[in-house]
Design a protein around this motif. Structure first.
Motif, PDB file in Angstrom:
ATOM      1  N   ILE A 102       6.781   9.756   0.921  1.00  0.00           N
ATOM      2  CA  ILE A 102       7.916   8.865   0.670  1.00  0.00           C
ATOM      3  C   ILE A 102       8.741   8.679   1.941  1.00  0.00           C
ATOM      4  O   ILE A 102       9.126   7.558   2.292  1.00  0.00           O
ATOM      5  N   ALA A 103       9.017   9.780   2.643  1.00  0.00           N
ATOM      6  CA  ALA A 103       9.825   9.688   3.853  1.00  0.00           C
ATOM      7  C   ALA A 103       9.153   8.803   4.901  1.00  0.00           C
ATOM      8  O   ALA A 103       9.806   7.978   5.561  1.00  0.00           O
ATOM      9  N   ALA A 104       7.841   8.955   5.043  1.00  0.00           N
ATOM     10  CA  ALA A 104       7.109   8.138   6.013  1.00  0.00           C
ATOM     11  C   ALA A 104       7.114   6.668   5.597  1.00  0.00           C
ATOM     12  O   ALA A 104       7.312   5.766   6.427  1.00  0.00           O
ATOM     13  N   GLU A 144      17.939   5.537   3.439  1.00  0.00           N
ATOM     14  CA  GLU A 144      18.194   6.405   2.294  1.00  0.00           C
ATOM     15  C   GLU A 144      17.929   5.676   0.983  1.00  0.00           C
ATOM     16  O   GLU A 144      17.355   6.243   0.042  1.00  0.00           O
ATOM     17  N   ASP A 145      18.339   4.410   0.921  1.00  0.00           N
ATOM     18  CA  ASP A 145      18.111   3.643  -0.309  1.00  0.00           C
ATOM     19  C   ASP A 145      16.626   3.361  -0.521  1.00  0.00           C
ATOM     20  O   ASP A 145      16.133   3.357  -1.653  1.00  0.00           O
ATOM     21  N   ARG A 146      15.893   3.110   0.581  1.00  0.00           N
ATOM     22  CA  ARG A 146      14.451   2.884   0.437  1.00  0.00           C
ATOM     23  C   ARG A 146      13.748   4.160  -0.021  1.00  0.00           C
ATOM     24  O   ARG A 146      12.847   4.115  -0.855  1.00  0.00           O
ATOM     25  N   ARG A 147      14.167   5.288   0.516  1.00  0.00           N
ATOM     26  CA  ARG A 147      13.569   6.560   0.101  1.00  0.00           C
ATOM     27  C   ARG A 147      13.852   6.825  -1.373  1.00  0.00           C
ATOM     28  O   ARG A 147      12.973   7.269  -2.117  1.00  0.00           O
ATOM     29  N   LEU A 200       1.768   6.170  -3.806  1.00  0.00           N
ATOM     30  CA  LEU A 200       2.556   7.095  -4.618  1.00  0.00           C
ATOM     31  C   LEU A 200       1.950   7.308  -5.998  1.00  0.00           C
ATOM     32  O   LEU A 200       2.412   8.164  -6.748  1.00  0.00           O
ATOM     33  N   MET A 201       0.922   6.543  -6.334  1.00  0.00           N
ATOM     34  CA  MET A 201       0.250   6.718  -7.619  1.00  0.00           C
ATOM     35  C   MET A 201      -0.857   7.757  -7.555  1.00  0.00           C
ATOM     36  O   MET A 201      -1.457   8.110  -8.571  1.00  0.00           O
ATOM     37  N   SER A 202      -1.142   8.286  -6.374  1.00  0.00           N
ATOM     38  CA  SER A 202      -2.249   9.235  -6.216  1.00  0.00           C
ATOM     39  C   SER A 202      -2.009  10.507  -7.002  1.00  0.00           C
ATOM     40  O   SER A 202      -0.926  11.106  -6.946  1.00  0.00           O
ATOM     41  N   ARG A 203      -3.037  10.952  -7.722  1.00  0.00           N
ATOM     42  CA  ARG A 203      -2.954  12.225  -8.444  1.00  0.00           C
ATOM     43  C   ARG A 203      -2.856  13.405  -7.480  1.00  0.00           C
ATOM     44  O   ARG A 203      -2.385  14.480  -7.846  1.00  0.00           O
ATOM     45  N   ASN A 204      -3.290  13.216  -6.225  1.00  0.00           N
ATOM     46  CA  ASN A 204      -3.221  14.310  -5.253  1.00  0.00           C
ATOM     47  C   ASN A 204      -1.787  14.715  -4.945  1.00  0.00           C
ATOM     48  O   ASN A 204      -1.529  15.850  -4.538  1.00  0.00           O
ATOM     49  N   LEU A 205      -0.832  13.801  -5.151  1.00  0.00           N
ATOM     50  CA  LEU A 205       0.562  14.124  -4.877  1.00  0.00           C
ATOM     51  C   LEU A 205       1.132  15.111  -5.890  1.00  0.00           C
ATOM     52  O   LEU A 205       2.215  15.656  -5.677  1.00  0.00           O
ATOM     53  N   GLU A 206       0.400  15.344  -6.995  1.00  0.00           N
ATOM     54  CA  GLU A 206       0.849  16.335  -7.963  1.00  0.00           C
ATOM     55  C   GLU A 206       0.674  17.764  -7.443  1.00  0.00           C
ATOM     56  O   GLU A 206       1.227  18.701  -8.013  1.00  0.00           O
ATOM     57  N   LEU A 207      -0.073  17.919  -6.349  1.00  0.00           N
ATOM     58  CA  LEU A 207      -0.361  19.270  -5.863  1.00  0.00           C
ATOM     59  C   LEU A 207       0.894  19.977  -5.385  1.00  0.00           C
ATOM     60  O   LEU A 207       1.037  21.177  -5.578  1.00  0.00           O
ATOM     61  N   THR A 208       1.793  19.239  -4.766  1.00  0.00           N
ATOM     62  CA  THR A 208       3.017  19.856  -4.258  1.00  0.00           C
ATOM     63  C   THR A 208       4.092  18.800  -4.080  1.00  0.00           C
ATOM     64  O   THR A 208       3.825  17.716  -3.558  1.00  0.00           O
ATOM     65  N   PRO A 209       5.323  19.073  -4.491  1.00  0.00           N
ATOM     66  CA  PRO A 209       6.415  18.112  -4.273  1.00  0.00           C
ATOM     67  C   PRO A 209       6.633  17.811  -2.793  1.00  0.00           C
ATOM     68  O   PRO A 209       7.014  16.699  -2.425  1.00  0.00           O
ATOM     69  N   LYS A 210       6.373  18.791  -1.917  1.00  0.00           N
ATOM     70  CA  LYS A 210       6.583  18.585  -0.488  1.00  0.00           C
ATOM     71  C   LYS A 210       5.700  17.457   0.036  1.00  0.00           C
ATOM     72  O   LYS A 210       6.143  16.629   0.850  1.00  0.00           O
ATOM     73  N   PHE A 258       0.816  -1.216   0.000  1.00  0.00           N
ATOM     74  CA  PHE A 258       0.000   0.000   0.000  1.00  0.00           C
ATOM     75  C   PHE A 258       0.846   1.260   0.000  1.00  0.00           C
ATOM     76  O   PHE A 258       0.513   2.245  -0.649  1.00  0.00           O
ATOM     77  N   ARG A 259       1.969   1.249   0.729  1.00  0.00           N
ATOM     78  CA  ARG A 259       2.787   2.470   0.796  1.00  0.00           C
ATOM     79  C   ARG A 259       3.354   2.844  -0.566  1.00  0.00           C
ATOM     80  O   ARG A 259       3.637   4.013  -0.821  1.00  0.00           O
TER      81      ARG A 259
END
Length: 350
Positions: A145-147, A173-176, A129-139, A124-125
């Motif tokens: 991703i960090a979580a 770091e490699d997983r991120r 990352l496929m969510s279109r909502n993530l296009e709103l801001t890189p932050k 699921f994690r």
């Protein structure tokens, strides 16, 4: 009035003001100044010569720019695209479910279908990352991703090859980094395919039964090219190529304009998929939906089969644009496409 890109009766495509201004002010020009240090390039011959001078640098590549400060080599980028390509081919080996519901707002509906089709078995994690909502801001993207990189893994659960890059990563770091690559490689495939199909539906549906879906997609990409601009940073070779380019000028190549240049196309604003019966998309001057021949987008051999499959399924099942929708907007985004096309089952296939 905004310029229309449709041939369908009673449909109006409203381009973002900046896109409309480019077509209004510069259509038919080969070179023009956009800003004090930025030159626009739209002529087919000049574009071919300029893009043939050198390959894109890592900061000019749209998908594989440096990630978390780490450069992405061409060999790594190619390997990642081959991996997602194998995942797509595996998904295409299975027929779409017979009862799949394609009604709703496109391209969102198509994006969600493809994400489930190709990546539905991944953790699921990663699928988040496929969510279109993530296009709103890189932050927001990097927060997710960090979580996800910090959470413990359950080995052996990933299904796709692209998810395996994350599963094999040992350090945080490699997983991120692997999750960033998952987003960079997998999301654009689904985003692009669903957008191309939505554009084709809006611009031309209903289609004649004997017109191949490939022709329809090429014509939709002509009017709304996915790679509608390509930035190249200043370099000494450009002024030598054309003295109108200064030594401190960046250049912006604009397929948006060359795809409608009246010197290159008959009836350039009309949606005419039959024109591709006699045209080779890889050899047609000024046609660059996936970039220049010297450096085509690595994902095009993944995107086109998926887009054809999806468009074929829509056509066979009688899914069309809602007749009540007469207007659609094209926002100013990197991936050019209609913002929302309402699709419903207008007629049933016999």
């Amino acid at each position: 009035m905004s310029r229309s890109a449709t041939a369908a009766p009673a449909r109006t495509t409203v381009l973002a003001p900046r896109l409309d201004a480019l077509l209004r002010d510069h259509l038919g020009e080969d070179l023009f100044r956009l800003e004090p240090d930025l030159i626009g390039i739209a002529g087919a011959e000049l574009t071919d010569r300029l893009l043939g001078l050198r390959r894109a640098t890592e900061t000019e590549r749209p998908t594989f720019k440096p990630l978390h400060g780490r450069s992405i080599s061409r060999s790594e980028a190619s390997s990642v695209m081959q991996t997602i390509g194998r995942d797509v081919r595996a998904a295409l080996a299975e027929p779409l479910p017979a009862d799949v519901d394609l009604a709703g707002p496109w391209p969102l509906t198509g994006h969600q279908l493809l994400a489930g089709l190709v990546l539905g078995g991944d953790p699921f994690r990663l699928r988040m990352l496929m969510s279109r909502n993530l296009e709103l801001t890189p932050k927001l993207t990097w927060t997710v991703i960090a979580a996800g990189a910090a959470l413990p893994r359950r080995r052996g659960r990933s299904v796709t090859g692209i998810a395996g890059l994350w599963e094999r990563a040992e350090t945080y770091e490699d997983r991120r980094y692997a999750m960033g690559m998952y987003r960079r490689a997998a999301a654009p495939v689904c985003f692009t395919v669903s957008t191309l199909v939505a554009n084709a539906l809006w611009l031309g549906a209903p289609f004649d039964e004997d017109v191949p879906s490939r022709n329809i997609l090429h014509e939709a990409m002509r009017l709304l090219p996915p790679s509608w601009n390509m930035l190249r940073h200043r370099c000494p070779e450009y002024p030598e190529l054309d003295p109108r380019i200064g030594r401190d000028d960046d250049v912006l190549v604009l397929p948006l304009l060359s795809h409608r240049d009246p010197a290159l196309w008959d009836d350039p604003d009309a949606f005419r998929p039959e024109r591709w019966d006699a045209l080779d998309p890889d050899q047609t001057p000024g046609y660059l939906p996936f970039g220049h021949s010297s450096e085509r987008c690595w994902g095009r051999h993944i995107v086109m089969p998926l887009a054809e499959l999806l468009l074929d399924r829509l056509r066979e099942g009688g899914w069309e644009v809602d007749p009540d929708q007469q207007r659609a907007k094209v926002p100013l985004l990197g991936l050019l496409g209609v913002e929302e096309v309402r699709v419903r089952r207008v007629r049933r296939a016999l």
